[in-house]
Design a protein around this motif. Structure first.
Motif, mmCIF file in Angstrom:
data_model
loop_
_atom_site.group_PDB
_atom_site.id
_atom_site.type_symbol
_atom_site.label_atom_id
_atom_site.label_comp_id
_atom_site.label_asym_id
_atom_site.label_seq_id
_atom_site.Cartn_x
_atom_site.Cartn_y
_atom_site.Cartn_z
ATOM 1 N N MET A 1 70.910 27.349 -31.643
ATOM 2 C CA MET A 1 71.672 26.162 -31.980
ATOM 3 C C MET A 1 72.087 26.252 -33.446
ATOM 4 N N ASN A 2 73.407 26.136 -33.698
ATOM 5 C CA ASN A 2 73.922 26.307 -35.038
ATOM 6 C C ASN A 2 73.761 25.033 -35.871
ATOM 7 N N LEU A 3 73.638 25.214 -37.173
ATOM 8 C CA LEU A 3 73.549 24.087 -38.074
ATOM 9 C C LEU A 3 74.919 23.458 -38.263
ATOM 10 N N ASP A 4 74.941 22.143 -38.421
ATOM 11 C CA ASP A 4 76.154 21.441 -38.779
ATOM 12 C C ASP A 4 76.655 21.997 -40.111
ATOM 13 N N LYS A 5 77.969 22.185 -40.236
ATOM 14 C CA LYS A 5 78.536 22.824 -41.434
ATOM 15 C C LYS A 5 78.189 22.055 -42.699
ATOM 16 N N SER A 6 78.315 20.724 -42.666
ATOM 17 C CA SER A 6 78.026 19.928 -43.858
ATOM 18 C C SER A 6 76.553 20.010 -44.229
ATOM 19 N N LEU A 7 75.668 20.075 -43.201
ATOM 20 C CA LEU A 7 74.239 20.204 -43.467
ATOM 21 C C LEU A 7 73.932 21.557 -44.085
ATOM 22 N N ALA A 8 74.589 22.608 -43.581
ATOM 23 C CA ALA A 8 74.384 23.949 -44.132
ATOM 24 C C ALA A 8 74.823 24.011 -45.593
ATOM 25 N N GLN A 9 75.926 23.345 -45.919
ATOM 26 C CA GLN A 9 76.411 23.314 -47.296
ATOM 27 C C GLN A 9 75.438 22.569 -48.207
ATOM 28 N N LYS A 10 74.880 21.470 -47.675
ATOM 29 C CA LYS A 10 73.917 20.686 -48.466
ATOM 30 C C LYS A 10 72.641 21.492 -48.725
ATOM 31 N N ILE A 11 72.170 22.217 -47.699
ATOM 32 C CA ILE A 11 70.976 23.043 -47.859
ATOM 33 C C ILE A 11 71.223 24.129 -48.902
ATOM 34 N N THR A 12 72.413 24.735 -48.856
ATOM 35 C CA THR A 12 72.761 25.775 -49.835
ATOM 36 C C THR A 12 72.805 25.210 -51.246
ATOM 37 N N GLN B 1 65.304 20.190 -40.141
ATOM 38 C CA GLN B 1 66.755 20.311 -40.124
ATOM 39 C C GLN B 1 67.276 21.521 -39.354
ATOM 40 N N VAL B 2 66.423 22.495 -39.067
ATOM 41 C CA VAL B 2 66.817 23.640 -38.247
ATOM 42 C C VAL B 2 66.164 23.443 -36.867
ATOM 43 N N PRO B 3 66.947 23.083 -35.840
ATOM 44 C CA PRO B 3 66.386 22.676 -34.552
ATOM 45 C C PRO B 3 65.376 23.636 -33.935
ATOM 46 N N TRP B 4 65.594 24.952 -34.020
ATOM 47 C CA TRP B 4 64.677 25.870 -33.335
ATOM 48 C C TRP B 4 63.319 25.961 -34.034
ATOM 49 N N LEU B 5 63.250 25.506 -35.289
ATOM 50 C CA LEU B 5 61.974 25.495 -36.005
ATOM 51 C C LEU B 5 61.129 24.262 -35.685
ATOM 52 N N TRP B 6 61.770 23.210 -35.181
ATOM 53 C CA TRP B 6 61.107 21.925 -34.985
ATOM 54 C C TRP B 6 59.836 22.018 -34.140
ATOM 55 N N ARG B 7 59.852 22.823 -33.094
ATOM 56 C CA ARG B 7 58.703 22.864 -32.189
ATOM 57 C C ARG B 7 57.440 23.385 -32.865
ATOM 58 N N PHE B 8 57.592 24.129 -33.971
ATOM 59 C CA PHE B 8 56.416 24.609 -34.705
ATOM 60 C C PHE B 8 55.815 23.492 -35.568
ATOM 61 N N HIS B 9 56.586 22.431 -35.789
ATOM 62 C CA HIS B 9 56.118 21.316 -36.629
ATOM 63 C C HIS B 9 55.893 20.042 -35.814
ATOM 64 N N ARG B 10 56.361 20.040 -34.582
ATOM 65 C CA ARG B 10 56.339 18.856 -33.717
ATOM 66 C C ARG B 10 54.955 18.237 -33.577
ATOM 67 N N THR B 11 53.921 19.075 -33.527
ATOM 68 C CA THR B 11 52.557 18.592 -33.350
ATOM 69 C C THR B 11 52.171 17.599 -34.445
ATOM 70 N N HIS B 12 52.673 17.815 -35.642
ATOM 71 C CA HIS B 12 52.343 16.955 -36.774
ATOM 72 C C HIS B 12 52.892 15.545 -36.583
ATOM 73 N N HIS B 13 53.932 15.413 -35.750
ATOM 74 C CA HIS B 13 54.588 14.122 -35.565
ATOM 75 C C HIS B 13 54.319 13.490 -34.199
ATOM 76 N N SER B 14 53.594 14.163 -33.346
ATOM 77 C CA SER B 14 53.495 13.678 -31.966
ATOM 78 C C SER B 14 52.588 12.461 -31.793
ATOM 79 N N ALA B 15 51.593 12.287 -32.638
ATOM 80 C CA ALA B 15 50.657 11.168 -32.478
ATOM 81 C C ALA B 15 51.336 9.822 -32.727
#
Length: 359
Positions: free
Chosen positions: A1-12, A159-173
Protein backbone atom coordinates in the motif's frame (compact mmCIF):
# COMPACT_ATOMS: atom_id res chain seq x y z
CA UNK A 1 0.00 0.00 0.00
CA UNK A 2 1.53 3.28 -1.15
CA UNK A 3 1.83 6.37 1.01
CA UNK A 4 -0.28 9.41 0.23
CA UNK A 5 1.90 11.88 -1.71
CA UNK A 6 1.34 14.77 0.72
CA UNK A 7 2.12 12.49 3.68
CA UNK A 8 5.32 11.30 1.99
CA UNK A 9 6.38 14.91 1.43
CA UNK A 10 5.67 15.78 5.07
CA UNK A 11 7.70 12.79 6.29
CA UNK A 12 10.60 13.84 4.04
CA UNK A 13 10.46 17.45 5.26
CA UNK A 14 10.26 16.42 8.92
CA UNK A 15 13.08 13.96 8.38
CA UNK A 16 15.37 16.77 7.18
CA UNK A 17 14.41 18.89 10.20
CA UNK A 18 15.26 15.89 12.39
CA UNK A 19 18.81 15.79 11.02
CA UNK A 20 19.26 19.35 12.30
CA UNK A 21 17.79 18.36 15.68
CA UNK A 22 20.14 15.38 15.97
CA UNK A 23 23.17 17.59 15.28
CA UNK A 24 22.09 20.57 17.40
CA UNK A 25 23.30 19.27 20.83
CA UNK A 26 26.67 18.25 19.37
CA UNK A 27 27.14 21.63 17.66
CA UNK A 28 26.17 23.44 20.86
CA UNK A 29 28.60 21.34 22.87
CA UNK A 30 31.57 22.16 20.66
CA UNK A 31 30.50 25.83 20.51
CA UNK A 32 30.61 25.96 24.32
CA UNK A 33 34.05 24.35 24.27
CA UNK A 34 35.23 27.04 21.85
CA UNK A 35 33.80 29.88 23.93
CA UNK A 36 35.27 28.67 27.23
CA UNK A 37 38.52 27.24 25.84
CA UNK A 38 37.53 23.80 27.06
CA UNK A 39 39.34 20.75 25.54
CA UNK A 40 38.17 17.65 27.42
CA UNK A 41 39.48 15.25 24.71
CA UNK A 42 42.96 16.56 25.52
CA UNK A 43 42.52 15.85 29.20
CA UNK A 44 41.63 19.46 30.01
CA UNK A 45 38.49 18.76 31.96
CA UNK A 46 37.88 21.42 34.59
CA UNK A 47 34.27 20.44 35.23
CA UNK A 48 34.26 16.70 35.86
CA UNK A 49 30.93 15.23 36.98
CA UNK A 50 30.73 12.39 39.39
CA UNK A 51 27.61 11.65 41.35
CA UNK A 52 27.89 10.50 44.97
CA UNK A 53 28.16 6.74 45.33
CA UNK A 54 24.68 6.30 46.77
CA UNK A 55 23.14 8.14 43.78
CA UNK A 56 24.95 5.80 41.39
CA UNK A 57 23.68 2.82 43.36
CA UNK A 58 20.10 4.11 43.22
CA UNK A 59 20.19 4.55 39.44
CA UNK A 60 21.89 1.21 38.87
CA UNK A 61 19.29 -0.55 41.00
CA UNK A 62 16.47 1.33 39.29
CA UNK A 63 17.79 0.16 35.94
CA UNK A 64 17.97 -3.48 37.01
CA UNK A 65 15.30 -4.45 39.55
CA UNK A 66 14.17 -1.15 41.07
CA UNK A 67 12.10 0.22 38.20
CA UNK A 68 10.12 -3.02 37.63
CA UNK A 69 9.35 -3.13 41.36
CA UNK A 70 8.10 0.47 41.30
CA UNK A 71 5.96 -0.29 38.24
CA UNK A 72 4.47 -3.35 39.93
CA UNK A 73 3.66 -1.36 43.09
CA UNK A 74 2.01 1.44 41.12
CA UNK A 75 0.21 -1.17 39.02
CA UNK A 76 -1.17 -2.70 42.23
CA UNK A 77 -2.47 0.75 43.19
CA UNK A 78 -4.24 0.98 39.83
CA UNK A 79 -5.97 -2.35 40.44
CA UNK A 80 -6.82 -1.49 44.03
CA UNK A 81 -8.49 1.70 42.81
CA UNK A 82 -10.50 -0.29 40.28
CA UNK A 83 -9.05 1.67 37.39
CA UNK A 84 -8.96 -1.38 35.10
CA UNK A 85 -12.62 -2.12 35.84
CA UNK A 86 -13.51 -5.56 34.47
CA UNK A 87 -11.57 -5.21 31.24
CA UNK A 88 -8.53 -7.30 32.16
CA UNK A 89 -9.68 -10.65 30.74
CA UNK A 90 -7.55 -13.78 30.87
CA UNK A 91 -6.29 -13.25 27.32
CA UNK A 92 -5.37 -9.61 28.01
CA UNK A 93 -3.75 -10.52 31.31
CA UNK A 94 -1.49 -13.15 29.75
CA UNK A 95 -0.54 -10.79 26.92
CA UNK A 96 0.36 -7.93 29.26
CA UNK A 97 2.44 -10.18 31.53
CA UNK A 98 4.29 -11.85 28.64
CA UNK A 99 5.04 -8.46 27.04
CA UNK A 100 6.36 -7.19 30.38
CA UNK A 101 8.48 -10.20 31.30
CA UNK A 102 9.97 -11.53 28.04
CA UNK A 103 11.76 -8.32 26.90
CA UNK A 104 13.20 -7.71 30.37
CA UNK A 105 14.28 -11.26 31.19
CA UNK A 106 15.14 -12.65 27.75
CA UNK A 107 15.43 -10.16 24.87
CA UNK A 108 17.34 -7.27 26.48
CA UNK A 109 19.82 -9.42 28.48
CA UNK A 110 20.43 -11.55 25.36
CA UNK A 111 21.04 -8.52 23.13
CA UNK A 112 23.20 -6.81 25.77
CA UNK A 113 25.40 -9.87 26.34
CA UNK A 114 26.06 -10.61 22.67
CA UNK A 115 26.22 -6.91 21.76
CA UNK A 116 29.08 -6.32 24.19
CA UNK A 117 30.80 -9.44 22.80
CA UNK A 118 30.31 -8.33 19.19
CA UNK A 119 31.38 -4.66 19.41
CA UNK A 120 35.02 -5.37 20.46
CA UNK A 121 35.36 -7.59 17.38
CA UNK A 122 34.20 -4.97 14.88
CA UNK A 123 35.38 -1.83 16.73
CA UNK A 124 38.38 -2.95 18.78
CA UNK A 125 39.86 0.56 19.12
CA UNK A 126 36.60 2.33 19.95
CA UNK A 127 36.16 1.18 23.55
CA UNK A 128 35.65 4.24 25.78
CA UNK A 129 36.47 6.50 22.82
CA UNK A 130 33.97 9.14 23.98
CA UNK A 131 34.39 8.96 27.72
CA UNK A 132 35.82 12.50 27.57
CA UNK A 133 32.37 13.93 26.79
CA UNK A 134 31.10 15.82 29.88
CA UNK A 135 28.19 14.10 31.59
CA UNK A 136 25.49 16.73 31.03
CA UNK A 137 26.36 17.17 27.37
CA UNK A 138 26.36 13.38 26.96
CA UNK A 139 22.98 13.26 28.70
CA UNK A 140 21.50 15.88 26.34
CA UNK A 141 22.95 14.29 23.18
CA UNK A 142 21.74 10.82 24.13
CA UNK A 143 18.30 12.02 25.25
CA UNK A 144 17.73 13.75 21.90
CA UNK A 145 19.18 10.95 19.77
CA UNK A 146 17.35 8.19 21.61
CA UNK A 147 13.93 9.78 21.91
CA UNK A 148 13.83 11.41 18.47
CA UNK A 149 14.71 8.04 16.91
CA UNK A 150 11.92 6.40 18.89
CA UNK A 151 9.52 9.17 17.85
CA UNK A 152 10.19 8.30 14.20
CA UNK A 153 10.05 4.57 14.81
CA UNK A 154 6.66 5.04 16.48
CA UNK A 155 5.32 7.54 13.95
CA UNK A 156 6.20 5.42 10.93
CA UNK A 157 4.40 2.41 12.44
CA UNK A 158 1.26 4.53 12.35
CA UNK A 159 1.74 6.31 9.05
CA UNK A 160 3.06 3.40 6.95
CA UNK A 161 0.13 0.93 6.77
CA UNK A 162 2.14 -2.30 6.40
CA UNK A 163 4.11 -1.49 9.57
CA UNK A 164 0.97 -1.00 11.69
CA UNK A 165 0.46 -4.67 12.53
CA UNK A 166 3.83 -4.76 14.32
CA UNK A 167 2.62 -1.95 16.62
CA UNK A 168 -1.09 -2.83 16.80
CA UNK A 169 -0.70 -4.84 20.02
CA UNK A 170 0.25 -1.66 21.88
CA UNK A 171 -3.12 -0.12 20.98
CA UNK A 172 -5.46 -3.09 21.14
CA UNK A 173 -6.41 -2.94 24.84
CA UNK A 174 -9.60 -1.05 25.71
CA UNK A 175 -8.06 0.18 28.96
CA UNK A 176 -5.02 2.21 29.99
CA UNK A 177 -2.45 1.36 32.63
CA UNK A 178 1.25 1.01 33.32
CA UNK A 179 1.26 -2.37 31.57
CA UNK A 180 0.68 -0.55 28.25
CA UNK A 181 4.22 0.87 28.31
CA UNK A 182 5.69 -2.55 27.48
CA UNK A 183 2.75 -4.12 25.61
CA UNK A 184 4.33 -4.64 22.18
CA UNK A 185 4.71 -7.23 19.46
CA UNK A 186 8.04 -9.08 19.81
CA UNK A 187 9.23 -7.93 16.35
CA UNK A 188 8.58 -4.30 17.29
CA UNK A 189 10.57 -4.86 20.48
CA UNK A 190 13.48 -6.59 18.71
CA UNK A 191 14.02 -3.64 16.37
CA UNK A 192 13.52 -1.04 19.10
CA UNK A 193 16.46 1.36 19.07
CA UNK A 194 17.00 2.06 22.78
CA UNK A 195 18.49 -1.32 23.73
CA UNK A 196 21.08 -1.24 20.95
CA UNK A 197 21.88 2.44 21.49
CA UNK A 198 22.45 1.93 25.22
CA UNK A 199 24.77 -1.02 24.58
CA UNK A 200 26.80 0.86 21.95
CA UNK A 201 27.08 3.97 24.13
CA UNK A 202 28.20 1.89 27.11
CA UNK A 203 30.98 0.40 24.98
CA UNK A 204 31.99 3.87 23.74
CA UNK A 205 32.28 5.18 27.30
CA UNK A 206 28.93 6.96 27.67
CA UNK A 207 27.19 4.27 29.67
CA UNK A 208 26.68 6.40 32.77
CA UNK A 209 24.77 9.13 30.90
CA UNK A 210 22.87 6.50 28.89
CA UNK A 211 21.78 4.89 32.17
CA UNK A 212 20.37 8.19 33.47
CA UNK A 213 18.48 8.74 30.20
CA UNK A 214 17.06 5.23 30.33
CA UNK A 215 15.81 5.54 33.91
CA UNK A 216 14.31 9.01 33.52
CA UNK A 217 12.68 8.03 30.23
CA UNK A 218 11.21 4.89 31.82
CA UNK A 219 9.61 7.00 34.56
CA UNK A 220 8.10 9.43 32.05
CA UNK A 221 6.77 6.83 29.60
CA UNK A 222 5.40 4.62 32.36
CA UNK A 223 3.68 7.60 33.97
CA UNK A 224 2.24 8.70 30.62
CA UNK A 225 0.58 5.30 30.16
CA UNK A 226 -0.71 5.13 33.72
CA UNK A 227 -4.42 5.31 34.42
CA UNK A 228 -3.57 7.62 37.33
CA UNK A 229 -4.02 11.22 36.01
CA UNK A 230 -1.05 12.68 37.88
CA UNK A 231 -0.99 15.71 35.56
CA UNK A 232 -4.53 16.84 36.45
CA UNK A 233 -3.51 19.23 39.29
CA UNK A 234 -1.34 21.15 36.81
CA UNK A 235 -4.46 22.01 34.82
CA UNK A 236 -6.87 22.63 37.71
CA UNK A 237 -4.78 24.60 40.22
CA UNK A 238 -4.18 28.13 38.99
CA UNK A 239 -0.73 28.53 40.55
CA UNK A 240 0.45 25.30 38.85
CA UNK A 241 -0.91 26.12 35.40
CA UNK A 242 2.25 27.91 34.12
CA UNK A 243 4.27 24.80 35.05
CA UNK A 244 1.62 22.63 33.42
CA UNK A 245 1.79 24.66 30.21
CA UNK A 246 5.54 23.97 29.92
CA UNK A 247 5.30 20.37 31.15
CA UNK A 248 2.66 19.22 28.66
CA UNK A 249 4.67 20.64 25.76
CA UNK A 250 7.98 19.22 26.93
CA UNK A 251 7.20 15.64 28.03
CA UNK A 252 4.45 13.08 27.51
CA UNK A 253 1.72 13.24 30.15
CA UNK A 254 -1.35 11.06 30.74
CA UNK A 255 -3.60 13.61 29.00
CA UNK A 256 -1.50 13.86 25.82
CA UNK A 257 -0.58 10.18 25.61
CA UNK A 258 -3.99 8.82 26.56
CA UNK A 259 -5.31 10.77 23.57
CA UNK A 260 -2.98 8.69 21.40
CA UNK A 261 -4.57 5.47 22.73
CA UNK A 262 -8.18 6.60 22.21
CA UNK A 263 -10.34 4.50 19.88
CA UNK A 264 -11.79 7.51 18.07
CA UNK A 265 -11.01 11.09 17.09
CA UNK A 266 -14.67 12.11 16.91
CA UNK A 267 -14.81 13.51 20.45
CA UNK A 268 -12.08 16.10 19.88
CA UNK A 269 -9.96 14.49 22.61
CA UNK A 270 -8.69 11.28 21.04
CA UNK A 271 -5.84 11.59 18.54
CA UNK A 272 -4.34 8.20 17.69
CA UNK A 273 -2.93 9.62 14.44
CA UNK A 274 -0.63 11.92 16.40
CA UNK A 275 0.88 12.52 19.85
CA UNK A 276 3.70 10.12 18.98
CA UNK A 277 6.20 11.46 21.52
CA UNK A 278 7.55 8.98 24.07
CA UNK A 279 9.68 10.88 26.59
CA UNK A 280 9.49 14.27 24.85
CA UNK A 281 6.17 15.61 23.56
CA UNK A 282 8.31 18.42 22.13
CA UNK A 283 8.74 16.48 18.87
CA UNK A 284 4.98 16.58 18.28
CA UNK A 285 5.02 20.34 18.85
CA UNK A 286 7.89 20.82 16.39
CA UNK A 287 6.44 18.58 13.66
CA UNK A 288 2.79 19.54 14.15
CA UNK A 289 1.68 16.02 15.03
CA UNK A 290 0.36 16.84 18.50
CA UNK A 291 -2.91 17.90 20.10
CA UNK A 292 -3.31 19.22 23.65
CA UNK A 293 -6.80 19.20 25.21
CA UNK A 294 -6.06 18.63 28.94
CA UNK A 295 -8.85 16.04 28.80
CA UNK A 296 -8.85 12.24 28.87
CA UNK A 297 -10.63 10.01 26.34
CA UNK A 298 -13.71 8.10 27.48
CA UNK A 299 -12.74 4.95 25.59
CA UNK A 300 -9.53 3.30 24.39
CA UNK A 301 -8.27 0.64 22.00
CA UNK A 302 -9.21 -0.27 18.44
CA UNK A 303 -12.80 -0.18 17.25
CA UNK A 304 -12.42 -3.36 15.20
CA UNK A 305 -10.43 -5.27 17.87
CA UNK A 306 -11.34 -8.97 17.94
CA UNK A 307 -9.34 -9.77 21.08
CA UNK A 308 -6.99 -11.95 19.06
CA UNK A 309 -5.13 -14.72 20.87
CA UNK A 310 -2.31 -13.40 23.08
CA UNK A 311 0.32 -15.44 21.19
CA UNK A 312 -0.79 -13.97 17.84
CA UNK A 313 -0.61 -10.42 19.17
CA UNK A 314 2.78 -11.01 20.75
CA UNK A 315 4.41 -13.04 17.96
CA UNK A 316 2.70 -12.08 14.69
CA UNK A 317 3.64 -12.97 11.93
CA UNK A 318 5.38 -16.02 13.45
CA UNK A 319 2.03 -17.09 14.90
CA UNK A 320 -1.21 -15.91 13.34
CA UNK A 321 -4.69 -15.45 14.73
CA UNK A 322 -7.53 -17.86 14.06
CA UNK A 323 -10.03 -15.00 14.09
CA UNK A 324 -11.47 -14.72 10.60
CA UNK A 325 -10.91 -11.34 8.96
CA UNK A 326 -8.45 -10.17 11.59
CA UNK A 327 -5.40 -8.18 10.54
CA UNK A 328 -3.34 -10.80 12.36
CA UNK A 329 -4.93 -13.79 10.64
CA UNK A 330 -3.49 -15.62 7.62
CA UNK A 331 -3.65 -13.20 4.66
CA UNK A 332 -5.31 -10.66 6.95
CA UNK A 333 -6.14 -7.22 5.52
CA UNK A 334 -3.70 -4.30 5.76
CA UNK A 335 -5.88 -1.52 7.10
CA UNK A 336 -3.39 0.68 8.93
CA UNK A 337 -4.32 2.38 12.19
CA UNK A 338 -7.70 3.61 10.96
CA UNK A 339 -10.99 1.85 11.45
CA UNK A 340 -11.73 -0.06 8.22
CA UNK A 341 -14.67 1.23 6.25
CA UNK A 342 -17.24 -1.44 5.54
CA UNK A 343 -18.67 -1.19 2.06
CA UNK A 344 -22.12 -2.73 1.68
CA UNK A 345 -23.18 -3.53 -1.85
CA UNK A 346 -26.85 -2.89 -2.61
CA UNK A 347 -28.95 -6.06 -2.61
CA UNK A 348 -31.67 -6.42 -5.24
CA UNK A 349 -35.16 -7.34 -4.05
CA UNK A 350 -36.25 -10.83 -5.03
CA UNK A 351 -39.55 -9.49 -6.37
CA UNK A 352 -37.67 -7.22 -8.77
CA UNK A 353 -34.90 -9.29 -10.38
CA UNK A 354 -32.25 -7.35 -12.23
CA UNK A 355 -31.01 -8.09 -15.72
CA UNK A 356 -27.58 -7.49 -17.17
CA UNK A 357 -27.30 -6.23 -20.71
CA UNK A 358 -24.62 -7.94 -22.77
CA UNK A 359 -23.07 -5.99 -25.59
Amino acid sequence: MNLDKSLAQKITRDGLISVVLYLAPIVLMFASFQIFGYRPWEGVNAFPFKAPGFVEDVFKNLSSWGLPVIILVLGAIEFAAGLYENKWTKNERILDIVCFVVPKLIIRPFVAYFGLKFLPLVLPDAKNAFEWVPFWWAFLIIAVADDLTQYWYHRLHHQVPWLWRFHRTHHSANYMGMAMASRQNVIYTLFFSQTYLTIALTYLGLGYAALFVKVIKSFITTGAHSSIPWDKPFYEKKWLQPIGWVLERLISTPATHHAHHADTTDDGVGYYKGNFGNMFFLWDIIFGTGIITRKYPSSYGIKHYQEEEWYAQFMWPIFKSKKEGSELSHNGPIVGDAEPVEVHEPVALKSEPTTVAVA
